[in-house]
Design an enzyme around this catalytic site. Structure first.
Site, PDB file in Angstrom:
ATOM      1  N   LYS A 183      40.228  52.400  44.280  1.00 18.10           N
ATOM      2  CA  LYS A 183      40.799  52.824  43.000  1.00 18.10           C
ATOM      3  C   LYS A 183      40.413  51.792  41.936  1.00 18.10           C
ATOM      4  CE  LYS A 183      43.891  52.601  40.269  1.00 18.10           C
ATOM      5  NZ  LYS A 183      43.902  52.381  38.766  1.00 18.10           N
ATOM      6  N   GLU A 257      45.290  39.136  45.752  1.00 18.46           N
ATOM      7  CA  GLU A 257      44.747  38.092  44.878  1.00 18.46           C
ATOM      8  C   GLU A 257      45.309  38.370  43.497  1.00 18.46           C
ATOM      9  OE1 GLU A 257      42.993  36.469  42.041  1.00 18.46           O
ATOM     10  OE2 GLU A 257      41.133  37.494  42.588  1.00 18.46           O
ATOM     11  N   CYS A 291      41.547  35.382  36.607  1.00 22.29           N
ATOM     12  CA  CYS A 291      42.767  34.953  37.302  1.00 22.29           C
ATOM     13  C   CYS A 291      42.781  33.442  37.516  1.00 22.29           C
ATOM     14  CB  CYS A 291      42.875  35.662  38.651  1.00 22.29           C
ATOM     15  SG  CYS A 291      43.060  37.456  38.536  1.00 22.29           S
ATOM     16  N   GLU A 388      50.968  33.476  32.497  1.00 23.68           N
ATOM     17  CA  GLU A 388      49.538  33.785  32.443  1.00 23.68           C
ATOM     18  C   GLU A 388      49.261  34.606  31.187  1.00 23.68           C
ATOM     19  OE1 GLU A 388      46.107  35.305  35.500  1.00 23.68           O
ATOM     20  OE2 GLU A 388      47.956  36.466  35.444  1.00 23.68           O
TER      21      GLU A 388
END
Length: 479
Positions: A183, A257, A291, A388
């Site tokens: 996906k 992750e 990330c 973040e």
């Protein structure tokens, strides 16, 4: 134009071979999805690139059944040496269509063409080459006497590196004998659907790879499907926690992750000009949509002013603008929603008392752009030091001793990566041992290799992707 300005050097968007419509890929064929079609945008211009058919619940079920059939009848029983030929062929076709894929990735994602061309696509091909070499050597990988594939892998990938994250997940899954239901991200489905074309071109048996575009509900349906044996997800920590709750007790294997708030640590004996280049690469590469971005800069107090002066001078030279221009360093933010989050968090840094400095580069009138921004005087309690941002925003903190640097670096719920800049090898090794991060770079940043495992701790997820260690995530092994 002054004598030192760069003349425009645009790549041709015609190379991307854009189609007006794209469709889900199930059982080796493109099909009309039963979900509501979506329109994917060019974030640099806000124009519609194409209409993309999306998957509904029945499409998810059909894709998992096709993957199961391919696993049971063809891919699972196939000798590793034969699987390797297919994976190698995929790698070669990625290389042959590299320019097309790079332009398409830049149009759909907003990242500079030089990053798509020089980093994303070559590294994606490298992952397939690397894992092709493992396909017939799994018995000798040190993973036990009889490593066996898990079955059907449900994989959900993010929008920041669409093709590269596909490669990180699909290549090891195929090499170890699993089949895939993938996906892609809602805002960046196009290179995944061209990869489906490449699967056809490579003669991959029907059902081995299936691609289901759509929003989060499609990803949730893939994760929740009882026919899926393994789930791999890269994305936000919030969604990762939801996935972990969904698969708990089901027996499905899971790797996550997730987010990060990496510390890039500069000591007073570091080569400062080299460190500044690493700082810029660590936070402004891919507009900070990484990330493992070095979004927290920890500088030893005695050189903090010098580093900041050099950093601001270097950031001023970064060129922001048309992502298809080969001279562009900073492209577009991927979506209006992400741009709004970046702005909100940057404003919070200013309101909480940090000193904001923004590159004087002009912003285009259209598109989702955010100028590179550096905050100094940052305290650990501020949101810009804890959350973040996932954008081109750097928070600068200072430290006096190595122990203080470690304490500040580890003072985060995340643990994905870190960087250390120093002339002393013993200090690098000491810091790497103390830092709670999955990857620690020494006098460099954002270096990746298919042979090196990558992953994090704490709210950055668990499991590793890449290298021999990453193979185990897709195999039954005897302990």
């Amino acid at each position: 134009m002054s004598q030192w300005d760069y003349a425009p050097a645009p790549e041709s968007r015609a190379v991307a071979n854009l189609k007006p419509q794209y469709h889900p890929f199930i059982g080796g064929e493109f099909v009309d999805g039963t979900g509501e079609p979506l329109k994917t945008l060019n974030p640099a211009t806000e124009e519609v690139l194409a209409e993309v058919g999306t998957a509904g619940p029945s499409d998810v079920d059909n894709a998992v059944k096709a993957a199961r059939k391919a696993y049971d009848r063809v891919w699972g029983p196939m000798p590793g040496a034969e699987r390797a030929k297919y994976v190698f062929r995929l790698a070669r076709l990625l290389q042959e269509r590299a320019r097309e894929l790079a332009v398409l990735e830049t149009l759909d994602n907003g990242k500079p063409i030089k990053e798509s061309r020089d980093a994303d696509v070559p590294t994606a091909a490298a992952h397939f080459f690397y894992h092709a070499g493992w396909a017939d050597k799994l018995d000798h990988a040190g993973l036990g006497p009889d490593p066996r594939p898990l079955g059907v892998a449900g994989q959900v990938i993010p929008w920041n590196f669409p093709l590269l994250m596909l490669a990180w997940k699909v290549a090891p899954a195929l090499a170890t004998g699993n089949t895939v239901v993938l996906k892609p991200a809602e805002t960046t489905p196009l290179t995944a659907l061209v990869f489906a074309e490449i699967c056809q071109q490579a003669g991959l048996p029907p059902g081995v790879v299936n691609v289901l575009p759509g929003a989060g509900d499609v990803g949730a349906a893939v994760v929740d499907h009882p026919g899926v044996n393994k789930v791999a997800f890269t994305g936000s920590t919030e969604v990762g926690k939801q996935i972990q709750r969904t698969v708990a007790g089901t027996g499905k294997r899971l790797t996550l992750e997730l987010g990060g708030k990496a510390a890039n640590i500069v000591f007073d004996d570091a080569p400062l000009d080299q460190a500044v280049e690493g700082i810029v690469n660590g936070i402004f590469f891919n507009q900070g949509h990484v990330c493992c971005a070095g979004s927290r800069l920890l500088v030893q107090e005695s050189v903090a002013d010098e580093v900041l002066e050099k950093l601001r001078a270097r950031v001023t030279t970064l060129r922001l603008g048309d992502p298809l221009d080969k001279n562009t360093d900073i492209g577009a933010v991927n979506s209006a929603e992400q741009l709004a989050r970046i702005r909100e968090l940057a404003d919070s840094g200013e309101s909480e008392g940090a000193q904001r400095w923004t590159s004087p580069c002009p912003l285009p009138e259209k598109g989702y752009f955010f100028a590179p921004t550096v905050f100094s005087g940052v305290e650990q309690s501020m949101r810009i030091a804890r959350e973040e941002i996932f954008g081109p925003v750097l928070s600068v903190l200072t430290f006096r001793t190595p122990d203080e640097a470690v304490a500040k670096a580890n003072n985060t719920p995340y643990g994905l990566s870190a960087g250390v800049w120093t002339d002393k090898g013993s200090r690098i090794l000491w810091m790497a041992d103390k830092l709670r991060a999955g990857v620690v770079w020494a006098n460099t940043f954002n270096r990746f290799d298919p042979a090196a495992p990558f992953g994090g701790y704490k709210e950055s997820g668990f499991g590793r992707e890449g290298g021999r260690t990453g193979l185990e995530a897709y195999l039954h092994v005897q302990g």
